[in-house]
Design an enzyme around this catalytic site. Structure first.
Site, PDB file in Angstrom:
ATOM      1  N   CYS A   2       0.970  -1.199   0.123  1.00 15.16           N
ATOM      2  CA  CYS A   2      -0.019  -0.056  -0.112  1.00 15.16           C
ATOM      3  C   CYS A   2       0.940   1.105  -0.014  1.00 15.16           C
ATOM      4  O   CYS A   2       1.873   1.120   0.501  1.00 15.16           O
ATOM      5  CB  CYS A   2      -0.912  -0.090   1.379  1.00 15.16           C
ATOM      6  N   ARG A  27       4.427   0.858  -6.584  1.00 12.44           N
ATOM      7  CA  ARG A  27       4.394  -0.192  -5.320  1.00 12.44           C
ATOM      8  C   ARG A  27       3.524  -1.245  -5.500  1.00 12.44           C
ATOM      9  O   ARG A  27       3.583  -2.173  -5.075  1.00 12.44           O
ATOM     10  CB  ARG A  27       4.332   0.690  -3.988  1.00 12.44           C
ATOM     11  N   TRP A  72      -3.008  -2.605  -1.784  1.00 14.20           N
ATOM     12  CA  TRP A  72      -2.384  -3.729  -2.121  1.00 14.20           C
ATOM     13  C   TRP A  72      -3.213  -4.797  -1.281  1.00 14.20           C
ATOM     14  O   TRP A  72      -2.675  -4.906  -0.435  1.00 14.20           O
ATOM     15  CB  TRP A  72      -1.080  -3.759  -2.327  1.00 14.20           C
ATOM     16  N   ASN A  98      -1.202   0.856   6.285  1.00 12.08           N
ATOM     17  CA  ASN A  98      -0.548   0.218   5.402  1.00 12.08           C
ATOM     18  C   ASN A  98       0.025  -0.920   6.488  1.00 12.08           C
ATOM     19  O   ASN A  98       0.602  -0.419   7.271  1.00 12.08           O
ATOM     20  CB  ASN A  98       0.699   0.884   4.638  1.00 12.08           C
ATOM     21  N   GLY A  99      -0.033  -2.062   6.088  1.00 13.12           N
ATOM     22  CA  GLY A  99       0.360  -2.963   7.147  1.00 13.12           C
ATOM     23  C   GLY A  99      -0.730  -4.114   7.262  1.00 13.12           C
ATOM     24  O   GLY A  99      -1.630  -4.177   6.602  1.00 13.12           O
ATOM     25  N   GLU A 480      17.219 -16.008 -11.788  1.00 12.10           N
ATOM     26  CA  GLU A 480      16.723 -14.750 -12.139  1.00 12.10           C
ATOM     27  C   GLU A 480      16.045 -14.403 -13.342  1.00 12.10           C
ATOM     28  O   GLU A 480      14.926 -13.848 -13.463  1.00 12.10           O
ATOM     29  CB  GLU A 480      17.901 -13.656 -11.846  1.00 12.10           C
ATOM     30  N   LYS A 484      12.115 -13.202 -13.592  1.00  5.66           N
ATOM     31  CA  LYS A 484      11.668 -12.164 -14.461  1.00  5.66           C
ATOM     32  C   LYS A 484      10.487 -12.677 -15.488  1.00  5.66           C
ATOM     33  O   LYS A 484       9.540 -11.974 -15.735  1.00  5.66           O
ATOM     34  CB  LYS A 484      13.069 -11.620 -15.557  1.00  5.66           C
ATOM     35  N   GLU A 487       7.336 -13.269 -13.409  1.00  8.79           N
ATOM     36  CA  GLU A 487       6.825 -12.330 -12.705  1.00  8.79           C
ATOM     37  C   GLU A 487       6.104 -11.130 -14.039  1.00  8.79           C
ATOM     38  O   GLU A 487       4.877 -10.685 -13.322  1.00  8.79           O
ATOM     39  CB  GLU A 487       7.570 -11.598 -11.563  1.00  8.79           C
ATOM     40  N   HIS A 503      18.290 -35.301 -13.442  1.00 10.56           N
ATOM     41  CA  HIS A 503      17.794 -35.933 -12.139  1.00 10.56           C
ATOM     42  C   HIS A 503      16.199 -35.784 -11.835  1.00 10.56           C
ATOM     43  O   HIS A 503      15.555 -35.759 -10.822  1.00 10.56           O
ATOM     44  CB  HIS A 503      18.311 -35.672 -10.837  1.00 10.56           C
ATOM     45  N   LYS A 601       5.941  -3.712  -5.300  1.00  9.55           N
ATOM     46  CA  LYS A 601       7.400  -3.575  -5.393  1.00  9.55           C
ATOM     47  C   LYS A 601       8.112  -4.064  -4.245  1.00  9.55           C
ATOM     48  O   LYS A 601       9.269  -4.195  -4.247  1.00  9.55           O
ATOM     49  CB  LYS A 601       7.514  -1.933  -5.865  1.00  9.55           C
TER      50      LYS A 601
HETATM   51  C1  AGP Z   1      11.845  -9.130  -8.227  1.00 12.49           C
HETATM   52  O1  AGP Z   1      11.724  -8.582  -9.640  1.00 12.49           O
HETATM   53  C2  AGP Z   1      10.769  -9.097  -7.331  1.00 12.49           C
HETATM   54  N1  AGP Z   1       9.932  -7.615  -7.779  1.00 12.49           N
HETATM   55  C3  AGP Z   1      10.959  -9.308  -5.929  1.00 12.49           C
HETATM   56  O2  AGP Z   1      11.341 -10.867  -6.251  1.00 12.49           O
HETATM   57  C4  AGP Z   1      12.016  -8.570  -5.119  1.00 12.49           C
HETATM   58  O3  AGP Z   1      13.170  -8.838  -5.568  1.00 12.49           O
HETATM   59  C5  AGP Z   1      11.795  -9.133  -3.656  1.00 12.49           C
HETATM   60  O4  AGP Z   1      10.518  -8.654  -3.310  1.00 12.49           O
HETATM   61  C6  AGP Z   1      12.988  -8.349  -2.676  1.00 12.49           C
HETATM   62  O5  AGP Z   1      12.529  -7.006  -2.764  1.00 12.49           O
HETATM   63  P1  AGP Z   1      14.021  -6.190  -2.028  1.00 12.49           P
HETATM   64  O6  AGP Z   1      15.174  -6.219  -2.871  1.00 12.49           O
HETATM   65  O7  AGP Z   1      13.427  -4.807  -2.020  1.00 12.49           O
HETATM   66  O8  AGP Z   1      14.217  -6.748  -0.817  1.00 12.49           O
END
Ligand code: AGP
Length: 606
Positions: A2, A27, A72, A98-99, A480, A484, A487, A503, A601
């Protein structure tokens, strides 16, 4: 997560609030809302984009004091009723949150028993009704908020406005809040991004803080009632340009910012003459570096992948055990902490709840943690106290790109630093620092000529799933790349160490299955060729990311060359094609590149 924005001052609040919401969109959110005081409290909230909220704002939505929110969803579905702000039954108090309030269910049950009609499914709404009860019993607004928060359990960043009171009360516990200081006006926000163009002085609230903010005063206090003097700090101007500029998406902008971001990260920290690197903020002497028993790195998502690359570099150069841990696992595994070991918390936002909790667990057991973080002054940075900032500049696309590269660069520099305090020779250090210094221009070189990305998009965009393979330092890079593509293009992906593929995952392969292989020119390359053959024998389509000029290109159906560098630094190059593959595939599938569904984010909830 949020987003919260508040304004109080001598100007109309609504333009600041809407613009602030726009700057918080990165965010991730599903609904938004706004409340302004203009005699009474006017509230407007709905699901959808901020632009839709703005277009449907009632005329004359005036007022010089207001709060706004992007939601969110955590508790309760995506509905207008669940959007914030939430109001008391008489409409004279409005709150944004937020929380997560962990005891919301019992608080809601008690309110309903007392006859309160709850209008949403959210945990947040319970707070505003509790505050209202306290006010009805004669408490002043700040006391009402304080008493309410003492009954709540969980995390919050809240802003509350009261009809007839020219002020905003805010409070923080686990979800960040920053107060921007102006002349005759003040702002409140979930992070510093919306404040960049407004002020250079901020107050960062700590957990357990409350504040009364008026147009010309800020009074902070603690949950126990003690008034405190709040520290005014400069708003870090390291953030550079936060606007989209000529790019269609923040992700593409941030991919192309990597050469400059890397230069920002490396500048002033490489000592080519002595073949060394110095991360001053870590506060680690050579003596300490010689004695440490091991290094542990924590992170989530992309930050975890960077940590996994970093631990391999550190172990290789310093000959000291180094391990990368998933923050959300580490914190619950009752880890054995050696107080003279080095721990790193790797995080772009510096607000990730799981990583913050892991930091606190280490500190509880007597360990020290150092941050490897992008956002200056973030919660994890302050919790650690020491660390190094990666200086990526604002990373707003949910999919992390330039932060990954800079985290790897920072950890590579630490690997050189600790290596040179131990057995790494000056000559090898010189070779490494010289190579590292060249990486930004090699990244630039690749981005100027990225190769047949469009062919790869055709091969993967309709695939049932995509397998990513890599060995050694390329295994986390494969992870990684998979993250990408998952997501932002929502394609099921699997990343495996190439040697492990036979395996089990090889069973997934059938005619035409796309397999993306990361194979820099390192000691494991020939082994990876064997894995390629095993995949090809099952009909797989091989997409190979390799060093330019390497004959391994003949093994590929689609070959993507990247410039040559020391294999240890290859992740900063081999990751680039996968960032572009994810970006272009998401576009081809008409996905929302910068705000992928279900994602935020910064994940400040557990
Ligand atoms: C990465 O593309 C994602 N958005 C997510 O995995 C992110 O890396 C993860 O939430 C960690 O965030 P941070 O680096 O702000 O701790």
């Amino acid at each position: 997560m949020c987003g919260i924005i508040g304004y109080i001052g001598d100007k109309k609040a609504t333009p600041f609030l809407i613009d602030g919401l726009r700057r918080l969109e990165y965010r991730g959110y599903d609904s938004s809302g706004i409340a302004v005081i203009n005699g009474g409290i006017s509230v407007h909230k709905k699901t959808g984009k901020v632009s839709e909220l703005e277009s449907k704002l009632p005329k004359k939505f005036e007022g010089r004091c207001g709060i706004a929110h992007t939601r969110w969803a955590t508790h309760g579905g995506v509905t207008d009723a669940n959007a914030h702000p939430h109001c008391s039954s008489d409409g004279k108090i409005a709150l944004v949150h937020n929380g997560i309030i962990e005891n919301a269910r019992s608080l809601r049950n008690r309110l309903e028993k007392e006859g309160v009609k709850l209008r949403s499914d959210t945990d947040s709404e319970a707070l505003v009704h509790l505050i209202h009860r306290e006010v009805e019993n004669g408490a002043k607004p700040l006391t009402a908020v304080r008493r309410t928060l003492k009954r709540a359990r969980g995390t919050w960043g809240i802003c509350v406005v009261f009809e007839g009171h020219d002020m905003i009360i805010c409070a923080r516990n686990g979800s960040p809040l920053v107060i921007g200081i102006g002349e005759g006006e003040n702002w409140i926000a979930s992070d510093t991004l919306p404040l960049q163009s407004l002020t250079q002085q901020v107050i960062r609230l700590d957990d357990g803080d409350l504040a009364i903010v008026t147009s010309d005063s800020i009074q902070t206090s603690r949950l126990d009632g003690r008034f405190t003097d709040s520290e005014v700090t400069p708003l870090d101007d390291d953030w550079g340009e936060a606007e989209l500029g000529d790019y269609p998406h923040f992700m593409l902008k941030e991919i192309h910012e990597q050469p400059e971001a890397l230069r920002q990260c490396l500048t002033g920290r490489l000592d080519i003459k002595d073949g060394n690197a110095r991360l001053g903020g870590l506060g680690l002497s050579s003596k300490k570096l010689q004695k440490i028993p091991h290094v542990r790195l924590l992170g989530c998502g992309t930050a975890l992948h960077a940590a996994q690359v970093g631990r391999l570099v550190i172990e290789e150069l310093a000959r000291v055990p180094a391990l990368a841990h998933v923050s959300s696992e580490f914190r619950h595994n009752n880890p054995v902490i050696e107080t003279d070991a080095i721990h790193f918390a790797v995080s772009q936002s510096g607000e990730t709840a799981d990583t913050l909790a892991a930091v606190k667990e280490i500190q509880l057991k007597g360990g020290e943690v150092r941050g490897v973080i992008n956002v200056v002054g973030s919660t994890i940075a302050r919790q650690c106290g020491k660390g190094c900032y990666i200086h990526s500049g604002p990373e707003q696309s949910v999919a992390s790109t330039k932060a990954f590269s800079n985290m790897v660069a920072a950890l590579s520099m630490f690997g050189i630093q600790i290596g040179r305090a131990r057995s790494l020779s000056r000559e090898k250090g010189k070779r490494l620092t010289t190579s590292l210094q060249k990486v930004p221009q090699l990244v630039d070189q690749y981005l100027s000529n990225p190769g047949p990305i469009d062919k790869v998009v055709k091969a993967v965009k309709n695939a049932k799933s995509v397998l990513f393979l890599g060995r050694g330092i390329s295994a986390p890079v494969a992870r990684e790349g998979a993250l990408k593509l998952m997501e932002i293009a929502y394609i099921p992906c699997l990343a495996y160490p190439a040697g492990e593929m036979k395996h089990g995952p090889i069973a997934l392969l059938e005619e035409g299955s796309p397999v993306i292989v990361v194979a820099p020119n390192d000691s494991l390359k020939d082994k990876t060729v064997s894995s390629i053959h095993e995949c090809r024998a099952r009909g797989a389509k091989i997409i190979l990311i390799h060093e330019e000029g390497d004959s391994i290109a003949e093994e590929a159906d689609i070959s993507i060359p990247v410039p040559s560098t020391d294999p240890m630094f290859s992740p900063m190059l081999t990751v680039l094609p996968m960032q572009l593959i994810a970006y272009q595939t998401a576009l081809a599938l008409d996905c929302d590149v910068d705000r992928p569904r279900n994602l935020a984010k910064s994940v400040t909830v557990e």
